[in-house]
Design an enzyme around this catalytic site. Structure first.
Site, short mmCIF file in Angstrom:
data_model
loop_
_atom_site.label_atom_id
_atom_site.label_comp_id
_atom_site.label_asym_id
_atom_site.label_seq_id
_atom_site.Cartn_x
_atom_site.Cartn_y
_atom_site.Cartn_z
N ASP A 25 -12.43 -0.20 5.71
CA ASP A 25 -13.33 0.62 6.83
C ASP A 25 -14.48 -0.58 7.10
OD1 ASP A 25 -12.20 3.33 6.20
OD2 ASP A 25 -12.38 2.55 4.45
N HIS A 64 -13.21 7.07 1.18
CA HIS A 64 -12.37 6.48 2.22
C HIS A 64 -11.60 7.56 3.10
CE1 HIS A 64 -9.29 4.16 4.28
NE2 HIS A 64 -8.42 4.74 3.77
P1 NAI Z 1 4.79 3.08 1.43
O1 NAI Z 1 5.15 4.41 1.48
O2 NAI Z 1 5.29 1.77 2.34
O3 NAI Z 1 4.88 2.46 0.07
C1 NAI Z 1 4.36 3.29 -1.12
C2 NAI Z 1 5.20 2.96 -2.40
O4 NAI Z 1 4.69 3.24 -3.58
C3 NAI Z 1 6.56 3.05 -2.21
O5 NAI Z 1 7.43 1.93 -2.57
C4 NAI Z 1 6.75 4.42 -3.23
O6 NAI Z 1 7.95 4.19 -3.91
C5 NAI Z 1 5.76 3.84 -4.41
N1 NAI Z 1 5.27 4.63 -5.35
C6 NAI Z 1 5.09 6.33 -5.21
N2 NAI Z 1 4.79 6.77 -6.21
C7 NAI Z 1 4.80 5.68 -7.13
C8 NAI Z 1 4.60 5.77 -8.53
N3 NAI Z 1 4.18 6.82 -9.39
N4 NAI Z 1 4.42 4.55 -9.19
C9 NAI Z 1 4.78 3.64 -8.52
N5 NAI Z 1 5.03 3.53 -7.07
C10 NAI Z 1 5.01 4.41 -6.55
O7 NAI Z 1 3.10 3.29 1.80
P2 NAI Z 1 2.11 1.94 2.16
O8 NAI Z 1 1.96 1.79 3.55
O9 NAI Z 1 2.17 0.82 1.19
O10 NAI Z 1 0.75 2.64 1.41
C11 NAI Z 1 0.56 2.91 0.25
C12 NAI Z 1 -0.79 3.77 0.08
O11 NAI Z 1 -1.95 3.07 0.39
C13 NAI Z 1 -0.99 5.06 0.73
O12 NAI Z 1 -1.24 6.12 -0.08
C14 NAI Z 1 -1.68 4.90 1.79
O13 NAI Z 1 -2.25 6.03 2.52
C15 NAI Z 1 -2.79 3.96 1.28
N6 NAI Z 1 -3.58 3.13 2.42
C16 NAI Z 1 -5.03 3.11 1.82
C17 NAI Z 1 -5.88 2.36 2.64
C18 NAI Z 1 -7.17 2.34 1.95
O14 NAI Z 1 -8.04 1.52 3.01
N7 NAI Z 1 -7.63 2.70 0.90
C19 NAI Z 1 -5.43 1.74 3.96
C20 NAI Z 1 -4.25 2.04 4.21
C21 NAI Z 1 -3.10 2.77 3.28
#
Ligand code: NAI
Length: 325
Positions: free
Chosen positions: A160, A188
């Protein structure tokens, strides 16, 4: 290469953010180009093959600093002797899932990881939670890691912050590299407040330069808050490379310092700025010597106070829902 390697835990290793993050970490973008690292990658059992594929690509980069990679579905193994942890993995909202169920599902994940952090990581490990709802997940993690320093559990509002820097620089017609003293307050989420009141370029006030309070209130703040949704709309997938970049920036500055500059980090509140103590909320900080220091004594006007109250109330209700209260 005489320095001992830093052990870096990364969760959600098979996901799209990590597909950008891991390569930047292995390149030395956080700990420096002379600091070897060991990556300790956690993902779910069904994602282990995909993690192995990413690791094959890491191997094919022949990064000189990457000393070893651990692949696991066991949080205890992932957090063992960690010097730093990027908690990216979380449970996304599935079709028809209620918000309260999403919060509870994530709370379960972060309880388990909090215990693993507590029992296995170094006491001075630096932790950033990226997986959403990031601030609340960080709160749960910290609550379930009672012997781990609360100050070392942070959440990411840097994306952000970076979005706000770019948007304001474009509006004012100044290079983004000259913009200083931006602040992201709160959660966030679209309720966060991107506060331009102290922002400067070359020592000049940017709010005076732009001189358009209506643009600030009605365009700038909502646009920063809704940027994530705009990217999903345009790309058909959520922000990944920019999220990884922001996580790198957050940890880089915490480890290496922000050169006197203000950056936004979600950290446990000390009760200042109307944010109840312990709530993990975005505030301005300056990083030096491996520590962050909150920027203190800023005046909060009525408009900002109202906005901060909204985002803080949201955080409090998220924490209650995540704890099933
Ligand atoms: P993605 O869906 O591509 O990957 C998430 C991964 O986490 C998957 O490989 C899944 O198997 C794994 N996962 C799920 N539960 C788990 C657990 N208990 N232990 C270990 N791994 C686990 O998602 P992406 O795009 O990589 O995003 C990840 C997170 O980041 C999402 O929650 C998204 O909303 C968040 N995010 C946060 C932002 C921020 O500014 N704080 C910005 C963009 C995304």
């Amino acid at each position: 290469m005489s320095r001992p390697a830093k052990r870096v835990t990364v969760t959600g290793a098979a996901g799209q953010i990590c597909y950008a993050l891991l390569f930047r970490l292995a390149q030395g973008d956080v700990f420096g180009r002379d600091q070897p690292i060991i990556l300790q990658l956690l993902d779910l059992p069904q994602a282990q093959a995909a993690v192995r594929g990413v690791v094959m690509e890491l191997e094919d980069c022949a990064f000189p600093l990457l000393q070893d990679v651990v692949i696991t579905d066991d949080p205890a193994v992932a957090f063992r002797d960690a010097d730093a942890a990027f908690l990216v993995g979380s449970r996304p909202r599935s079709k028809g899932m209620e918000r309260a169920d999403l919060l509870l599902a994530n709370a379960e994940i972060f309880k388990v990881q909090g215990k693993a952090l507590n029992e296995n990581a170094k006491r001075d490990a630096k932790v950033i939670v990226v997986g959403n709802p990031a601030n609340t997940n960080a709160g749960i993690l910290s609550a379930f890691a009672p012997d781990f320093p609360k100050a070392n559990v942070t959440a990411m509002v840097r994306l952000d912050h970076n979005r706000a820097l770019s948007l304001l620089a474009a509006k004012a017609g100044v290079p983004v590299s000259t913009v200083e003293k931006m602040i992201i307050w709160g959660n966030h989420s679209p309720t966060m407040l991107a506060d331009w009141r102290y922002a400067t370029s070359g020592g000049q006030s940017l709010s005076a330069m732009v001189n358009d309070e209506a643009w600030y209130r009605e365009t700038f703040i909502p646009k920063v808050g809704q940027r994530g949704a705009a990217i999903i709309e345009a790309r058909g997938a959520s922000s990944a490379a920019s999220a990884a970049n922001a996580a790198i920036d957050h940890m880089h500055d915490w480890v290496q310092g922000s050169n006197g500059g203000w950056v936004s980090m979600a950290i446990p509140s000390d009760g200042s700025y109307g944010i109840p103590e312990g709530i993990i909320a975005g505030v301005p900080v300056i990083c030096a010597d491996g520590e962050y220091q909150r920027v203190t004594g800023l005046e909060i006007d009525a408009f900002s106070a109202e906005k901060i109250a909204v985002t803080v109330n949201e955080l409090q209700s998220e924490i209650s829902a995540a704890l099933g209260k």
